[in-house]
Write a protein that holds these residues in place. Structure first.
Motif, PDB file in Angstrom:
ATOM      1  N   MET A 106       0.826  -1.209   0.000  1.00 27.00           N
ATOM      2  CA  MET A 106       0.000   0.000   0.000  1.00 27.00           C
ATOM      3  C   MET A 106       0.861   1.260   0.000  1.00 27.00           C
ATOM      4  N   HIS A 107       0.458   2.218  -0.815  1.00 24.62           N
ATOM      5  CA  HIS A 107       1.067   3.554  -0.844  1.00 24.62           C
ATOM      6  C   HIS A 107       2.552   3.523  -1.205  1.00 24.62           C
ATOM      7  N   ASN A 108       2.952   2.553  -2.025  1.00 26.38           N
ATOM      8  CA  ASN A 108       4.380   2.477  -2.379  1.00 26.38           C
ATOM      9  C   ASN A 108       4.712   3.229  -3.660  1.00 26.38           C
ATOM     10  N   GLY A 109       3.741   3.934  -4.214  1.00 27.39           N
ATOM     11  CA  GLY A 109       3.997   4.735  -5.408  1.00 27.39           C
ATOM     12  C   GLY A 109       4.031   3.950  -6.695  1.00 27.39           C
ATOM     13  N   LEU A 110       3.703   2.648  -6.643  1.00 30.97           N
ATOM     14  CA  LEU A 110       3.725   1.801  -7.830  1.00 30.97           C
ATOM     15  C   LEU A 110       2.314   1.310  -8.160  1.00 30.97           C
ATOM     16  N   ILE A 111       2.144   0.862  -9.394  1.00 29.02           N
ATOM     17  CA  ILE A 111       0.884   0.250  -9.803  1.00 29.02           C
ATOM     18  C   ILE A 111       0.904  -1.213  -9.375  1.00 29.02           C
ATOM     19  N   LYS A 112      -0.032  -1.590  -8.531  1.00 28.50           N
ATOM     20  CA  LYS A 112      -0.107  -2.984  -8.097  1.00 28.50           C
ATOM     21  C   LYS A 112      -0.831  -3.790  -9.185  1.00 28.50           C
ATOM     22  N   VAL A 113      -0.098  -4.723  -9.794  1.00 28.27           N
ATOM     23  CA  VAL A 113      -0.613  -5.497 -10.922  1.00 28.27           C
ATOM     24  C   VAL A 113      -0.860  -6.933 -10.447  1.00 28.27           C
ATOM     25  N   ILE A 114      -2.126  -7.325 -10.388  1.00 24.69           N
ATOM     26  CA  ILE A 114      -2.478  -8.661  -9.911  1.00 24.69           C
ATOM     27  C   ILE A 114      -2.584  -9.590 -11.115  1.00 24.69           C
ATOM     28  N   THR A 115      -1.635 -10.514 -11.228  1.00 24.76           N
ATOM     29  CA  THR A 115      -1.580 -11.425 -12.362  1.00 24.76           C
ATOM     30  C   THR A 115      -1.915 -12.844 -11.911  1.00 24.76           C
ATOM     31  N   GLY A 116      -2.097 -13.715 -12.870  1.00 24.23           N
ATOM     32  CA  GLY A 116      -2.347 -15.115 -12.550  1.00 24.23           C
ATOM     33  C   GLY A 116      -3.200 -15.770 -13.597  1.00 24.23           C
ATOM     34  N   LEU A 117      -3.302 -17.058 -13.461  1.00 22.74           N
ATOM     35  CA  LEU A 117      -4.126 -17.868 -14.346  1.00 22.74           C
ATOM     36  C   LEU A 117      -5.566 -17.374 -14.303  1.00 22.74           C
ATOM     37  N   ARG A 118      -6.234 -17.382 -15.441  1.00 23.73           N
ATOM     38  CA  ARG A 118      -7.643 -16.992 -15.447  1.00 23.73           C
ATOM     39  C   ARG A 118      -8.443 -17.883 -14.515  1.00 23.73           C
ATOM     40  N   ARG A 119      -9.363 -17.246 -13.800  1.00 21.01           N
ATOM     41  CA  ARG A 119     -10.253 -17.901 -12.829  1.00 21.01           C
ATOM     42  C   ARG A 119      -9.521 -18.353 -11.564  1.00 21.01           C
ATOM     43  N   SER A 120      -8.375 -17.739 -11.290  1.00 20.17           N
ATOM     44  CA  SER A 120      -7.638 -18.116 -10.080  1.00 20.17           C
ATOM     45  C   SER A 120      -8.036 -17.282  -8.863  1.00 20.17           C
ATOM     46  N   GLY A 121      -8.910 -16.287  -9.043  1.00 17.51           N
ATOM     47  CA  GLY A 121      -9.411 -15.530  -7.894  1.00 17.51           C
ATOM     48  C   GLY A 121      -8.866 -14.127  -7.768  1.00 17.51           C
ATOM     49  N   LYS A 122      -8.369 -13.552  -8.845  1.00 21.88           N
ATOM     50  CA  LYS A 122      -7.778 -12.209  -8.770  1.00 21.88           C
ATOM     51  C   LYS A 122      -8.820 -11.142  -8.421  1.00 21.88           C
ATOM     52  N   SER A 123      -9.952 -11.175  -9.111  1.00 25.55           N
ATOM     53  CA  SER A 123     -10.994 -10.162  -8.876  1.00 25.55           C
ATOM     54  C   SER A 123     -11.568 -10.285  -7.470  1.00 25.55           C
ATOM     55  N   TYR A 124     -11.785 -11.508  -7.024  1.00 28.24           N
ATOM     56  CA  TYR A 124     -12.296 -11.746  -5.673  1.00 28.24           C
ATOM     57  C   TYR A 124     -11.330 -11.197  -4.626  1.00 28.24           C
ATOM     58  N   LEU A 125     -10.048 -11.387  -4.861  1.00 28.08           N
ATOM     59  CA  LEU A 125      -9.031 -10.866  -3.945  1.00 28.08           C
ATOM     60  C   LEU A 125      -9.130  -9.352  -3.822  1.00 28.08           C
ATOM     61  N   LEU A 126      -9.262  -8.675  -4.943  1.00 28.56           N
ATOM     62  CA  LEU A 126      -9.244  -7.213  -4.940  1.00 28.56           C
ATOM     63  C   LEU A 126     -10.571  -6.611  -4.502  1.00 28.56           C
ATOM     64  N   PHE A 127     -11.672  -7.046  -5.115  1.00 25.73           N
ATOM     65  CA  PHE A 127     -12.969  -6.400  -4.929  1.00 25.73           C
ATOM     66  C   PHE A 127     -13.723  -6.885  -3.698  1.00 25.73           C
ATOM     67  N   ASP A 128     -13.327  -8.006  -3.147  1.00 25.59           N
ATOM     68  CA  ASP A 128     -13.974  -8.494  -1.935  1.00 25.59           C
ATOM     69  C   ASP A 128     -13.026  -8.445  -0.737  1.00 25.59           C
ATOM     70  N   ILE A 129     -11.945  -9.223  -0.817  1.00 31.17           N
ATOM     71  CA  ILE A 129     -11.071  -9.359   0.352  1.00 31.17           C
ATOM     72  C   ILE A 129     -10.365  -8.039   0.679  1.00 31.17           C
ATOM     73  N   PHE A 130      -9.696  -7.443  -0.306  1.00 32.03           N
ATOM     74  CA  PHE A 130      -8.922  -6.225  -0.029  1.00 32.03           C
ATOM     75  C   PHE A 130      -9.846  -5.036   0.233  1.00 32.03           C
ATOM     76  N   LYS A 131     -10.921  -4.939  -0.508  1.00 29.68           N
ATOM     77  CA  LYS A 131     -11.862  -3.837  -0.271  1.00 29.68           C
ATOM     78  C   LYS A 131     -12.427  -3.908   1.145  1.00 29.68           C
ATOM     79  N   ASN A 132     -12.810  -5.110   1.587  1.00 29.74           N
ATOM     80  CA  ASN A 132     -13.329  -5.257   2.949  1.00 29.74           C
ATOM     81  C   ASN A 132     -12.285  -4.855   3.986  1.00 29.74           C
ATOM     82  N   TYR A 133     -11.028  -5.176   3.709  1.00 35.51           N
ATOM     83  CA  TYR A 133      -9.958  -4.765   4.620  1.00 35.51           C
ATOM     84  C   TYR A 133      -9.899  -3.241   4.738  1.00 35.51           C
ATOM     85  N   LEU A 134      -9.960  -2.557   3.603  1.00 37.15           N
ATOM     86  CA  LEU A 134      -9.912  -1.086   3.624  1.00 37.15           C
ATOM     87  C   LEU A 134     -11.095  -0.507   4.394  1.00 37.15           C
ATOM     88  N   LEU A 135     -12.289  -1.057   4.149  1.00 35.35           N
ATOM     89  CA  LEU A 135     -13.481  -0.549   4.844  1.00 35.35           C
ATOM     90  C   LEU A 135     -13.398  -0.795   6.348  1.00 35.35           C
TER      91      LEU A 135
END
Length: 419
Positions: A18-47
């Protein structure tokens, strides 16, 4: 995803960046859970840590209602208009490859000091391993693997032994783990391979003879755990498939599969010579369920699948993993000494830590025990040497300091290599 799967390692990875001045690029095999990680898990952490939801700017660019925001000027105007104070803002862009000139858009956002940027993507263009170079050294990659066995067991309704039977067959793609029937899982995995992964690769690299690519995937799937190289694969094509596919084509196709994260290359390392050997090497599948689906769930040799799972687990824990070779001098029948090459299944490196690891499905006889120990006994350094066995055993060390641990202890205990 209907069942909640915590992916603590990746959440910690995001928190640490967080706040490291870089673009955090979440890569991986399709359907490996990237969107769930960002939009559910990480968003809930921020909230949960007092981030105002208005300071989280999120956009799923694959949704029809957001089509207008695929225009770079429109989305830049939208994001800039949403930043109304000096407090910290977070931007989440899903399927960012659908945004025109997305590299320019992201580089344009970087100078905004109170903006922290996170993106995911799912097509083969975005999943290319060299995506970070598109951001001129200002990208920070988090690679998301399919579920580890420990993550899989969070939602599996049964014991670890039945769970492993499911995992070794159908792999760790999160949606597969939530499906109830074998028929659902088989259909999903086979369709995903054909309709998503192969189509992506075909479109990106403009492959005309897709059958050759499919045949190559089957050859690689059959050879999991075995040493291979493009020359040997070409020989297989010629002898078994009556195909004259060139070595260059095979090399190119392997690169395409690697860039899409379907397979991964394990280089061969000479332990005593302290150097990489080159070919032959080994290829492992990022998800064993996809590997099995490509072979119609035949060739289910659990010794090789166990090896693939151990390899994936080590990589998911952040290790650089090679396959090793140790030379040993032995007397032949004529009494002359000759060099014999012994294989070390894995050399796992992370920082100053190094482990030599053998994968053994079973150690039922003294001869089998000695066979697995031979290569480890010929390594003359002080790093830990381990045999992982499918049998249920208590962690133990022999008189030579070689540790033995159960596969289940290894997969389910975070610090299992230190047991």
């Amino acid at each position: 995803m209907t069942l909640k799967i915590s992916r603590d390692k990746y959440l910690e990875d995001l928190i640490g960046r967080m706040h490291n001045g870089l673009i955090k690029v979440i890569t991986g095999l399709r359907r490996s859970g990237k969107s769930y990680l960002l939009f559910d898990i990480f968003k809930n952490y921020l909230l949960e840590h007092n981030t105002d939801e208005k300071h989280i700017i999120e956009m799923s660019l694959d949704q029809r209602k957001n089509k207008q925001y695929r225009n770079p000027d429109i989305i830049l105007e939208y994001i800039e208009s949403a930043i109304v104070d000096d407090k910290q803002y977070y931007i989440f862009l899903d399927e960012v490859q659908m945004l025109e000139d997305f590299e320019e858009v992201l580089n344009s956002l970087l100078p905004i000091k109170n903006l922290d940027i996170y993106v995911t993507g799912s097509n083969s263009k975005f999943l290319s391993k060299d995506i970070i170079t598109q951001f001129r050294g200002r990208g920070d990659e988090i690679h998301v693997f399919p579920l580890t066995f420990k993550e899989f067991m969070q939602i599996y309704d049964g014991d670890e032994y039945h769970g492993f039977s499911e995992y070794v067959t159908y792999g760790g793609l999160p949606l597969v783990a939530t499906m109830k029937t074998d028929e659902q899982k088989i259909k999903y995995l086979k369709n995903l391979f054909e309709e998503t992964y192969l189509k992506d690769i075909k479109e990106r690299y403009k492959i005309e003879k897709l059958q050759e690519m499919e045949d190559l995937i089957k050859v690689l799937a059959s050879a999991v755990g075995s040493l291979s190289n493009p020359s040997r694969i070409a020989d297989t094509f010629k002898s078994s498939l009556k195909s004259d596919i060139s070595m260059n084509t095979i090399k190119n196709y392997i690169v395409y599969l690697e860039e899409s994260f379907l397979i991964h290359e394990a280089n061969r390392y000479d332990v005593k010579g302290r150097k990489y050997i080159g070919t032959p090497l080994k290829y492992y599948f990022e998800d064993v369920g996809l590997r099995n689906a490509k072979l119609e769930f035949r060739q289910m040799e659990e010794t090789h699948l166990m090896e693939n799972i151990i390899y994936n687990e080590l990589r998911a824990r952040g290790f650089q993993v090679d396959v090793g070779m140790v030379e040993k001098k032995e007397k032949n029948k004529k009494g002359f000494y000759e060099k014999k090459r012994l294989e070390v299944d894995f050399i796992a490196n992370k920082g100053s830590n190094k482990y030599y690891i053998q994968s053994a499905y079973s150690l039922l006889t003294p001869e089998k025990v000695q066979q697995e120990k031979n290569s480890l006994l010929n390594i003359n350094d002080s790093f830990k040497k381990i045999i992982i066995v499918k049998d249920v055993i208590k962690p133990q060390r022999d008189d030579n300091g070689i540790a033995g641990i159960s596969l289940f202890d290894f997969l389910l205990e975070e610090n299992s290599l230190e047991l």
